[in-house]
Design a protein around this motif. Sequence first.
Motif, mmCIF file in Angstrom:
data_model
loop_
_atom_site.group_PDB
_atom_site.id
_atom_site.type_symbol
_atom_site.label_atom_id
_atom_site.label_comp_id
_atom_site.label_asym_id
_atom_site.label_seq_id
_atom_site.Cartn_x
_atom_site.Cartn_y
_atom_site.Cartn_z
ATOM 1 N N ALA B 156 0.840 -1.197 0.000
ATOM 2 C CA ALA B 156 0.000 0.000 0.000
ATOM 3 C C ALA B 156 0.874 1.244 0.000
ATOM 4 C CB ALA B 156 -0.924 -0.001 1.208
ATOM 5 N N GLY B 157 1.908 1.226 0.812
ATOM 6 C CA GLY B 157 2.804 2.379 0.876
ATOM 7 C C GLY B 157 3.505 2.622 -0.445
ATOM 8 N N VAL B 158 3.977 1.528 -1.078
ATOM 9 C CA VAL B 158 4.688 1.659 -2.353
ATOM 10 C C VAL B 158 3.771 2.279 -3.404
ATOM 11 C CG1 VAL B 158 5.665 0.354 -4.272
ATOM 12 C CG2 VAL B 158 6.302 -0.216 -1.941
ATOM 13 N N LEU B 159 2.554 1.770 -3.496
ATOM 14 C CA LEU B 159 1.635 2.257 -4.526
ATOM 15 C C LEU B 159 1.350 3.744 -4.327
ATOM 16 C CD1 LEU B 159 -0.083 1.594 -6.934
ATOM 17 C CD2 LEU B 159 -1.921 0.886 -5.415
ATOM 18 N N GLY B 160 1.109 4.144 -3.066
ATOM 19 C CA GLY B 160 0.820 5.553 -2.801
ATOM 20 C C GLY B 160 1.996 6.445 -3.145
ATOM 21 N N GLU B 161 3.176 6.048 -2.681
ATOM 22 C CA GLU B 161 4.329 6.921 -2.863
ATOM 23 C C GLU B 161 4.784 6.971 -4.310
ATOM 24 O OE1 GLU B 161 7.329 7.490 -0.257
ATOM 25 O OE2 GLU B 161 6.184 7.105 1.552
ATOM 26 N N ARG B 162 4.614 5.868 -5.032
ATOM 27 C CA ARG B 162 4.984 5.884 -6.441
ATOM 28 C C ARG B 162 4.138 6.876 -7.214
ATOM 29 N NH1 ARG B 162 9.535 3.897 -9.040
ATOM 30 N NH2 ARG B 162 10.368 2.215 -7.781
ATOM 31 N N SER B 163 2.909 7.146 -6.716
ATOM 32 C CA SER B 163 2.084 8.131 -7.407
ATOM 33 C C SER B 163 2.224 9.506 -6.750
ATOM 34 C CB SER B 163 0.626 7.692 -7.419
ATOM 35 O OG SER B 163 0.092 7.744 -6.122
ATOM 36 N N GLY B 164 3.094 9.632 -5.746
ATOM 37 C CA GLY B 164 3.391 10.942 -5.196
ATOM 38 C C GLY B 164 2.643 11.297 -3.932
ATOM 39 N N VAL B 165 2.024 10.325 -3.279
ATOM 40 C CA VAL B 165 1.327 10.624 -2.030
ATOM 41 C C VAL B 165 1.946 9.789 -0.911
ATOM 42 C CG1 VAL B 165 -0.862 10.634 -0.800
ATOM 43 C CG2 VAL B 165 -0.809 11.160 -3.227
ATOM 44 N N VAL B 166 2.513 10.465 0.071
ATOM 45 C CA VAL B 166 3.097 9.761 1.213
ATOM 46 C C VAL B 166 1.971 9.244 2.095
ATOM 47 C CG1 VAL B 166 4.466 10.008 3.301
ATOM 48 C CG2 VAL B 166 5.190 11.123 1.211
ATOM 49 N N ASN B 167 2.025 7.962 2.410
ATOM 50 C CA ASN B 167 0.954 7.366 3.197
ATOM 51 C C ASN B 167 1.489 6.963 4.569
ATOM 52 O OD1 ASN B 167 -1.241 6.067 4.177
ATOM 53 N ND2 ASN B 167 -1.436 4.600 2.507
ATOM 54 N N VAL B 168 1.433 7.875 5.525
ATOM 55 C CA VAL B 168 1.841 7.535 6.887
ATOM 56 C C VAL B 168 0.653 6.900 7.617
ATOM 57 C CG1 VAL B 168 2.845 8.462 9.030
ATOM 58 C CG2 VAL B 168 3.486 9.433 6.861
ATOM 59 N N ALA B 169 -0.517 6.919 6.953
ATOM 60 C CA ALA B 169 -1.736 6.436 7.607
ATOM 61 C C ALA B 169 -1.962 4.944 7.397
ATOM 62 C CB ALA B 169 -2.939 7.217 7.099
ATOM 63 N N ILE B 170 -0.928 4.210 6.940
ATOM 64 C CA ILE B 170 -1.091 2.757 6.765
ATOM 65 C C ILE B 170 -1.592 2.138 8.062
ATOM 66 C CG2 ILE B 170 0.101 0.604 6.229
ATOM 67 C CD1 ILE B 170 2.195 2.274 4.746
ATOM 68 N N GLU B 171 -0.998 2.580 9.172
ATOM 69 C CA GLU B 171 -1.386 2.078 10.489
ATOM 70 C C GLU B 171 -2.893 2.260 10.721
ATOM 71 O OE1 GLU B 171 0.465 0.734 12.864
ATOM 72 O OE2 GLU B 171 -0.707 0.983 14.685
ATOM 73 N N GLY B 172 -3.382 3.464 10.440
ATOM 74 C CA GLY B 172 -4.794 3.737 10.653
ATOM 75 C C GLY B 172 -5.679 2.926 9.723
ATOM 76 N N VAL B 330 -6.622 5.320 -3.045
ATOM 77 C CA VAL B 330 -7.784 4.567 -2.562
ATOM 78 C C VAL B 330 -7.512 3.066 -2.645
ATOM 79 C CG1 VAL B 330 -10.198 4.044 -3.009
ATOM 80 C CG2 VAL B 330 -9.415 6.407 -3.072
ATOM 81 N N VAL B 331 -6.944 2.615 -3.775
ATOM 82 C CA VAL B 331 -6.622 1.190 -3.903
ATOM 83 C C VAL B 331 -5.616 0.778 -2.824
ATOM 84 C CG1 VAL B 331 -5.519 -0.526 -5.382
ATOM 85 C CG2 VAL B 331 -7.163 1.078 -6.348
ATOM 86 N N ALA B 332 -4.616 1.635 -2.599
ATOM 87 C CA ALA B 332 -3.618 1.340 -1.571
ATOM 88 C C ALA B 332 -4.292 1.206 -0.204
ATOM 89 C CB ALA B 332 -2.561 2.434 -1.530
ATOM 90 N N GLY B 333 -5.247 2.099 0.073
ATOM 91 C CA GLY B 333 -5.978 2.001 1.332
ATOM 92 C C GLY B 333 -6.665 0.641 1.468
ATOM 93 N N GLY B 334 -7.217 0.167 0.346
ATOM 94 C CA GLY B 334 -7.857 -1.149 0.363
ATOM 95 C C GLY B 334 -6.870 -2.255 0.723
ATOM 96 N N MET B 335 -5.648 -2.150 0.194
ATOM 97 C CA MET B 335 -4.633 -3.171 0.514
ATOM 98 C C MET B 335 -4.302 -3.147 2.003
ATOM 99 S SD MET B 335 -1.843 -2.887 -2.478
ATOM 100 C CE MET B 335 -2.282 -2.823 -4.192
ATOM 101 N N ALA B 366 9.402 -0.612 5.878
ATOM 102 C CA ALA B 366 9.702 -1.608 4.842
ATOM 103 C C ALA B 366 9.642 -0.989 3.450
ATOM 104 C CB ALA B 366 8.729 -2.787 4.941
ATOM 105 N N VAL B 367 8.743 -0.020 3.265
ATOM 106 C CA VAL B 367 8.672 0.681 1.978
ATOM 107 C C VAL B 367 10.014 1.330 1.670
ATOM 108 C CG1 VAL B 367 7.624 2.607 0.748
ATOM 109 C CG2 VAL B 367 6.212 1.137 2.168
ATOM 110 N N ILE B 368 10.569 1.994 2.670
ATOM 111 C CA ILE B 368 11.806 2.738 2.457
ATOM 112 C C ILE B 368 12.999 1.790 2.379
ATOM 113 C CG2 ILE B 368 13.343 4.407 3.541
ATOM 114 C CD1 ILE B 368 10.587 5.585 4.656
#
Lengths: 390, 438
Positions: B156-172, B330-335, B366-368
């Motif tokens: 999920a993190g990879v997909l978000g960041e590859r499109s330019g959105v940092v996802n620190v909310a994976i935990e949430g 949104v897809v990343a959030g689903g993952m 792990a993303v980084i």
Amino acid sequence: MKRLRWGGTWLVTVFAVVGALVVGAVLIAIGDARTRDAATYFFTYPWDTFTEAGYAVRDAYVALVQGAVFNPNLSGTAALGPISETLVNATPLILTGLAVALSFRVGLFNIGAQGQIIAGAIVAAYVGFTFDLPVGLHLVVALVGGILGGTLWGGIVGWLKARTGAHEVITTIMLNYVAINLLTFLLGLEGFQRPPYGQAISESVAASARLPHLLGSSLRVHLGLLLALAAAVGVWWLFTRSTLGFRLRAVGANPDAARTAGMAVGRLQIAAMAMAGGLAGLAGASQVLGVTGSVTGSVAGTIGFDAITVALLGRNNPYGVIAAGLLFGGMRAGSVQMQSSTGVPVDLVGVLQALVVLFIAAPALVRAVFRLKPGGAKAVGSELAAGWTR
Amino acid sequence: MDPVSAQTPPVAVPDAVVVHERVEPVIGVRRRVVTGLLLVVVGLVTVLGWGFGSGTGDATFRFGGGAAIALPDLTVPGTTTPVLLGAVVLALGVFQLVRGFRLRRTPVLIGVTLACFVIAFLAWAMSGRDGGSIDVVQLLQSTVFLATPLILGALAGVLGERSGVVNVAIEGQMLTGAFAGALVATLAGSLGAGVVGAVLAGALVGWVLAVFAIRYQVNQVILGVVLNAAALGFTGWAYKALMQTNTERYNSPGVLEPLPIPGLADLPVVGPLLFRANVVVYLMYVLIVALQVVLFRTRWGLRTRAVGEHPKAAATVGIPVLRVRYVNVVVAGGMAGLAGAYLSIGTIGPFTENMSAGKGFIALAAVIFGRWSPKGAVGASLLFGFFAALQTLVGILPTPGAVPSSFLAMLPYLATIFAVAGFVGRVRPPAASGEPYP
């Protein structure tokens, strides 16, 4: 001028709090069993649902205020109890909020307050229960120890950032976990753990190293509060009256320009993170020496993360941080009363806190919802670098 | 019509991206020395700590794990093995110091070093008395078990960041997914519905992230922190207000049963390891492959990476920057929501408070650590999962000395710090990650 103020910072903050309370009210109503019962016959007597929900919300918020500010059922010293609890909760939030705000001002995002609190708490507790010093001196040494522990933990982050460019968001998150594991290790170690070694709790801090209570022994408010207020004044002085503060702000505003002007950006970043860590370490020391008297795995609670919301709500201004710390500290204190007398879980306060910050972080949203005129309120966090690079 | 492929076949936008990755950077002398010294230290610890500090017993590695066809056990001497493996690491370190490995060999270098270190450590841990043995397959099984939520979160993190959105909310997103999974599964009386509910709940949090990050341009790291706090508060509130008062009705979903794949499940080692899992794990396999293929072999992936590296250039050739970002987040959030489903209905069933317990942050690491690639993220997650598994295993082994398991638990975090500090090679995020696009 007047119009600008109406669309400005204060109004957005007020409406953010109001908006959060409204969402909270909806949650309280959903969580209320009687409201849910009334909703089952909503289409026969729709009004019942609303009255039951109204009662539930009123009771919960009244209890919240009673637990945080004033409870008419209490008299004598106990009447000051709610205020005392608010201040006890606000003390670490103010100190850690300052830590986060200070690093924000320098363009660094310190998510590591949690780890810095733990580092400070470990050192302060160790000094508190091993050293044998006279009253007064012992307390000072323990406090300084706590500050140094936090300074080290924050300084590592600044050093890594300055020397290698490692992004502080990642290093602080990682150091949080390192700190927690270090604490777990120490809590199983003879000499740190309290005999008979059954529980993960440290030895008790000696009485000579405890922070004295401010309002008699029956109320928990302690000297740490004054330290927090003094720290806020200190941070204000640093940023508005000192050369170092000017340099720090310059680095925060534009590191490239600061570097061109001959400032040692790396060293200033290290200094900022070290000072931020010191403030968070002081918060940890204040918790150990003022409230708990020993260290457990949950010594930092969620203070380090709440502090981020405190700094954002206070808009990184020391006095704003005090106000935000008091507000959130009051909500924490009141939530205990709310849960015990109305059954609404304390976690509701966490939702409120997050929503307030979410709303003030997006002033455009608040303006759209409440139809405010566009004004001077800057989005919170706009001073930070957006991405990983820089 | 697709402007990118119609006008300029995959050259215009990706060029800037690809060129960066192909250049073999000149390895800095300081990094070479630091990495080399680190390897030497690890080698010395292996030889002196695990080799000469070991007991007299032999070490037995078993390969059972409950497979129908089991491999024979492997018994090695408890002292010689760590010494030999430590010597290998020392040799690598000396070579690195003197000549220096090519930078792109770094992952192999780390892998070999870690393998030597860990095997030596296990041999040492079993040498306390005769007959010490561990089941390697079981260890790897619990690795996969612990790594599954990390892998899903990291994807999920990879997909978000590859499109330019940092996802620190994976935990949430994980926590909300875990909650929704248990709640929906209980209410609907179907675990399948629970999985769908978890994915949708995670996607919902992803959508909130997208709206605030893309439309209101809120700083994305702050946003992530705030969303995590909101998710923790909301699920904690709902757990106490609904689930605790009426567990029967809201929080008794049952557990997803493992579905052994006929034939494959009976293979030695890989059978019990990979093919006796539940549906979430199989979905994870699909997602790993799908993400790797989609990101690097399809038009959508090309657009995603273009938007993450240089949104303005992407917009110039007609890529709808904001839409690409919305969909991916949104897809990343689903993952990440699926990761949450694994935590609740995928392992223990009911939801408990704060059950993600920081796994979302480890996934972010792990993303980084995995350098923003799906493959790397999976590798890093498995590494983190392995150390977590090792930590629980060490508690029950007859070690000749005390091993503070807290220090083992620290290793992944310290490794990540070393990684971002650049000691183990170049770490370059997508250039526009975190930057809002007007």
